[in-house]
Write a protein that holds these residues in place. Structure first.
Motif, PDB file in Angstrom:
ATOM      1  N   ARG A   1     -12.958 -12.893 -24.925  1.00 14.58           N
ATOM      2  CA  ARG A   1     -14.099 -13.672 -24.581  1.00 14.58           C
ATOM      3  C   ARG A   1     -13.656 -14.553 -23.722  1.00 14.58           C
ATOM      4  N   ALA A   2     -12.547 -15.350 -23.922  1.00 19.90           N
ATOM      5  CA  ALA A   2     -12.162 -16.370 -23.117  1.00 19.90           C
ATOM      6  C   ALA A   2     -10.470 -16.248 -22.911  1.00 19.90           C
ATOM      7  N   GLU A   3     -10.155 -16.936 -21.837  1.00 18.49           N
ATOM      8  CA  GLU A   3      -8.560 -16.839 -21.648  1.00 18.49           C
ATOM      9  C   GLU A   3      -7.535 -17.527 -22.746  1.00 18.49           C
ATOM     10  N   ARG A   4      -8.338 -18.399 -23.401  1.00 16.63           N
ATOM     11  CA  ARG A   4      -7.544 -19.210 -24.756  1.00 16.63           C
ATOM     12  C   ARG A   4      -7.446 -18.276 -25.748  1.00 16.63           C
ATOM     13  N   ASP A   5      -8.383 -17.080 -25.924  1.00 17.85           N
ATOM     14  CA  ASP A   5      -8.080 -16.066 -26.985  1.00 17.85           C
ATOM     15  C   ASP A   5      -6.968 -15.063 -26.632  1.00 17.85           C
ATOM     16  N   LEU A   6      -6.807 -14.865 -25.302  1.00 18.10           N
ATOM     17  CA  LEU A   6      -5.551 -14.041 -24.625  1.00 18.10           C
ATOM     18  C   LEU A   6      -4.217 -15.003 -24.958  1.00 18.10           C
ATOM     19  N   ASP A   7      -4.172 -16.175 -24.764  1.00 15.43           N
ATOM     20  CA  ASP A   7      -3.102 -17.196 -25.030  1.00 15.43           C
ATOM     21  C   ASP A   7      -2.881 -17.202 -26.670  1.00 15.43           C
ATOM     22  N   ALA A   8      -3.761 -17.096 -27.388  1.00 17.96           N
ATOM     23  CA  ALA A   8      -3.538 -17.217 -28.814  1.00 17.96           C
ATOM     24  C   ALA A   8      -2.870 -15.988 -29.228  1.00 17.96           C
ATOM     25  N   PHE A   9      -3.356 -14.916 -28.669  1.00 21.57           N
ATOM     26  CA  PHE A   9      -2.719 -13.665 -29.000  1.00 21.57           C
ATOM     27  C   PHE A   9      -1.427 -13.488 -28.655  1.00 21.57           C
ATOM     28  N   LEU A  10      -1.030 -14.144 -27.559  1.00 18.43           N
ATOM     29  CA  LEU A  10       0.235 -13.877 -26.917  1.00 18.43           C
ATOM     30  C   LEU A  10       1.402 -14.671 -27.968  1.00 18.43           C
ATOM     31  N   ALA A  11       0.782 -15.649 -28.581  1.00 22.62           N
ATOM     32  CA  ALA A  11       1.560 -16.833 -29.064  1.00 22.62           C
ATOM     33  C   ALA A  11       1.690 -16.249 -30.550  1.00 22.62           C
ATOM     34  N   ARG A  12       0.729 -15.783 -31.071  1.00 21.90           N
ATOM     35  CA  ARG A  12       0.746 -15.640 -32.408  1.00 21.90           C
ATOM     36  C   ARG A  12       0.604 -14.040 -32.891  1.00 21.90           C
ATOM     37  N   SER A  13       0.420 -13.388 -32.391  1.00 24.84           N
ATOM     38  CA  SER A  13      -0.009 -12.028 -32.795  1.00 24.84           C
ATOM     39  C   SER A  13       1.312 -11.475 -33.004  1.00 24.84           C
ATOM     40  N   PRO A  14       1.343 -10.525 -34.440  1.00 22.19           N
ATOM     41  CA  PRO A  14       2.690  -9.618 -34.442  1.00 22.19           C
ATOM     42  C   PRO A  14       2.978  -8.624 -33.507  1.00 22.19           C
ATOM     43  N   VAL A  15       1.779  -8.252 -32.880  1.00 24.37           N
ATOM     44  CA  VAL A  15       1.933  -7.261 -31.809  1.00 24.37           C
ATOM     45  C   VAL A  15       2.528  -7.762 -30.640  1.00 24.37           C
ATOM     46  N   ALA A  16       2.164  -8.850 -30.145  1.00 27.10           N
ATOM     47  CA  ALA A  16       2.726  -9.338 -28.866  1.00 27.10           C
ATOM     48  C   ALA A  16       4.439  -9.864 -29.409  1.00 27.10           C
ATOM     49  N   ALA A  17       4.562 -10.450 -30.447  1.00 26.11           N
ATOM     50  CA  ALA A  17       5.848 -10.814 -30.845  1.00 26.11           C
ATOM     51  C   ALA A  17       6.896  -9.413 -31.006  1.00 26.11           C
ATOM     52  N   ARG A  18       6.317  -8.322 -31.164  1.00 23.46           N
ATOM     53  CA  ARG A  18       7.090  -7.183 -31.029  1.00 23.46           C
ATOM     54  C   ARG A  18       7.388  -6.779 -29.731  1.00 23.46           C
ATOM     55  N   TRP A  19       6.488  -6.926 -28.952  1.00 22.78           N
ATOM     56  CA  TRP A  19       6.295  -6.590 -27.444  1.00 22.78           C
ATOM     57  C   TRP A  19       7.947  -7.424 -27.077  1.00 22.78           C
ATOM     58  N   ARG A  20       7.653  -8.952 -27.458  1.00 21.66           N
ATOM     59  CA  ARG A  20       8.855  -9.623 -26.902  1.00 21.66           C
ATOM     60  C   ARG A  20      10.369  -9.085 -27.561  1.00 21.66           C
ATOM     61  N   ASP A  21      10.088  -8.843 -28.803  1.00 21.85           N
ATOM     62  CA  ASP A  21      11.539  -8.725 -29.609  1.00 21.85           C
ATOM     63  C   ASP A  21      12.060  -7.250 -29.485  1.00 21.85           C
ATOM     64  N   GLU A  22      11.234  -6.182 -29.402  1.00 21.66           N
ATOM     65  CA  GLU A  22      11.557  -4.849 -29.625  1.00 21.66           C
ATOM     66  C   GLU A  22      11.616  -3.764 -28.527  1.00 21.66           C
ATOM     67  N   THR A  23      10.997  -4.203 -27.363  1.00 21.11           N
ATOM     68  CA  THR A  23      10.787  -3.349 -26.254  1.00 21.11           C
ATOM     69  C   THR A  23      12.015  -3.496 -25.127  1.00 21.11           C
ATOM     70  N   VAL A  24      12.308  -2.524 -24.382  1.00 19.30           N
ATOM     71  CA  VAL A  24      13.387  -2.762 -23.467  1.00 19.30           C
ATOM     72  C   VAL A  24      12.593  -3.187 -22.236  1.00 19.30           C
ATOM     73  N   GLU A  25      11.465  -3.101 -21.884  1.00 14.55           N
ATOM     74  CA  GLU A  25      10.855  -3.527 -21.012  1.00 14.55           C
ATOM     75  C   GLU A  25       9.284  -3.767 -20.929  1.00 14.55           C
ATOM     76  N   SER A  26       8.660  -4.868 -20.650  1.00 18.90           N
ATOM     77  CA  SER A  26       7.282  -5.055 -20.841  1.00 18.90           C
ATOM     78  C   SER A  26       6.876  -6.023 -19.505  1.00 18.90           C
ATOM     79  N   TRP A  27       5.720  -5.685 -19.243  1.00 18.69           N
ATOM     80  CA  TRP A  27       4.926  -6.358 -18.025  1.00 18.69           C
ATOM     81  C   TRP A  27       3.497  -6.542 -18.473  1.00 18.69           C
ATOM     82  N   GLN A  28       2.748  -7.634 -18.092  1.00 18.80           N
ATOM     83  CA  GLN A  28       1.370  -7.830 -18.472  1.00 18.80           C
ATOM     84  C   GLN A  28       0.734  -8.553 -17.154  1.00 18.80           C
ATOM     85  N   VAL A  29      -0.470  -8.293 -17.191  1.00 18.34           N
ATOM     86  CA  VAL A  29      -1.307  -9.241 -16.301  1.00 18.34           C
ATOM     87  C   VAL A  29      -2.620  -9.587 -16.455  1.00 18.34           C
TER      88      VAL A  29
END
Length: 278
Positions: free
Chosen positions: A75-103
Motif C-alpha cells: 500500500r505504501a513504501e513504509r509498509d515494506l520498510d516495516a516488513f523488512l524491519a520486523r517480519s520473521p520472514v525477512a529476518a530469516r532471509w537475513r539470517d539463514e539464506t546463503v544469498e538474497s537480493w531485493q529491489v
C-alpha cells in the motif's frame, strides 16, 4: 534506508518489491507453506505471490529447489520498510539464506491480471510510441506487437533501468507447445546485450509461470521484443493458438536494490542500487 533513483516519494503511493533468496539445502521448501499465513497477516501487503524458481533465464522444466522468490505489492513504501524491519520472514532471509537480493519497483504500466486480480489498478500510459511490453510471459511470447492495447507502453527513453514482470496461466492443451518454445527464447535472453538479469519463476508447477527481468533501458526491452526471431515467432503463436488462459504484463522503474543475485547486484553502479546486502 534511503530510496534512490526513480522511486516514488517515501512512504506514499503503491509500490511493489521482488525478493530472490537462496538457501543452503532443500529444507527451504517448507517455507513455501509456513510463510503464507505470516504474509497474509502482514500490514499493508495488498498482493503477494510466493514463487519457486527455474534454472534458466526463463521458466524451464528444471526447478531450482534452493532458490525462492516473493513478489509483493504494498500500500505504501513504509509498509515494506516495516516488513523488512520486523517480519520473521525477512529476518530469516537475513539470517539463514546463503544469498538474497531485493529491489523496490515503481509501477509504470500494467495490463492483465494475476489470479483474477489486477494488483495495480489503472496506471497512466507512457508516451505514445514508447514501445511494447517486455520479455514475454515466462520469457516466451507474452509481449505483443506495438505500444497499443496488447502490451503496456514503456518508460521514457533514457530513463534508466527497467524491470519487467510477465506471467501467464498456460492452458493444459498448450503446455507442450509452450515448453518446446522455451529453449530458443531462453538462449536469446542470455545473449541479449541489454538484459541485465532474468529469472523464471512460478507459483504452480508447469502451468502458472512468469519471468522477472532487468533491462538496461526501454530501448533494450524493445530490441528484444521485436528483433529476436524466436521471440517474434512465439508471440505470434501465443496469439493465434490461444496459449494462455490469463496473462499480465507489467513494467517498473527499479530502485533501492540490495544484496546479490548469482554473486552480484545486476543494478550495481546505477541509481537503482543501494548496497551489498538487504
Amino acid at each position: 534506508m534511503t530510496a534512490t533513483g526513480r522511486g516514488r516519494g517515501r512512504g506514499t503511493g503503491t509500490i511493489a518489491s521482488f525478493h530472490l533468496v537462496r538457501y543452503a539445502d532443500l529444507g527451504a521448501m517448507r517455507h513455501m507453506a509456513f510463510d503464507r499465513p505470516v504474509l497474509a497477516r502482514t500490514p499493508g501487503l495488498v498482493f503477494r505471490r510466493l514463487l519457486g524458481s527455474g534454472r534458466g533465464a526463463s521458466m524451464s522444466l528444471g526447478a531450482d529447489l534452493r532458490r525462492w522468490a516473493l513478489f509483493a505489492v504494498w500500500r505504501a513504501e513504509r509498509d515494506l520498510d516495516a516488513f523488512l524491519a520486523r517480519s520473521p520472514v525477512a529476518a530469516r532471509w537475513r539470517d539463514e539464506t546463503v544469498e538474497s537480493w531485493q529491489v523496490r519497483l515503481a509501477p509504470l504500466a500494467s495490463r492483465g491480471s494475476w489470479g483474477g486480480v489486477d494488483p495495480f489498478g489503472p496506471i497512466a500510459d507512457g508516451p505514445a510510441g514508447a514501445g511494447p511490453a517486455g520479455t514475454g510471459s515466462a520469457g516466451t511470447g507474452a509481449a505483443r506487437d506495438g505500444a497499443g492495447r496488447d502490451g503496456p507502453p514503456g518508460p521514457r527513453e533514457g530513463s534508466g533501468p527497467v524491470a519487467v514482470l510477465t506471467r501467464a496461466s498456460i492452458r493444459p492443451s498448450r503446455l507442450v507447445a509452450f515448453y518446446r518454445s522455451v529453449p530458443a527464447v531462453d538462449a536469446l535472453l542470455r545473449e541479449q546485450d541489454g538484459c541485465l538479469a532474468s529469472v523464471g519463476v512460478g507459483e504452480w508447477p508447469l502451468a502458472r509461470q512468469a519471468t522477472f527481468s532487468l533491462w538496461r533501458d526501454a530501448a533494450a526491452v524493445r530490441d528484444f521484443a521485436h528483433r529476436g526471431r524466436a521471440h517474434r515467432r512465439v508471440i505470434g503463436r501465443t496469439r493465434d493458438e490461444g496459449w494462455y488462459a490469463e496473462e499480465m504484463f507489467t513494467r517498473f522503474a527499479p530502485y533501492g536494490s540490495a544484496g546479490t543475485w548469482n554473486g552480484t547486484d545486476p543494478l550495481a553502479g546505477s541509481p537503482a542500487s543501494l548496497g551489498p546486502r538487504p
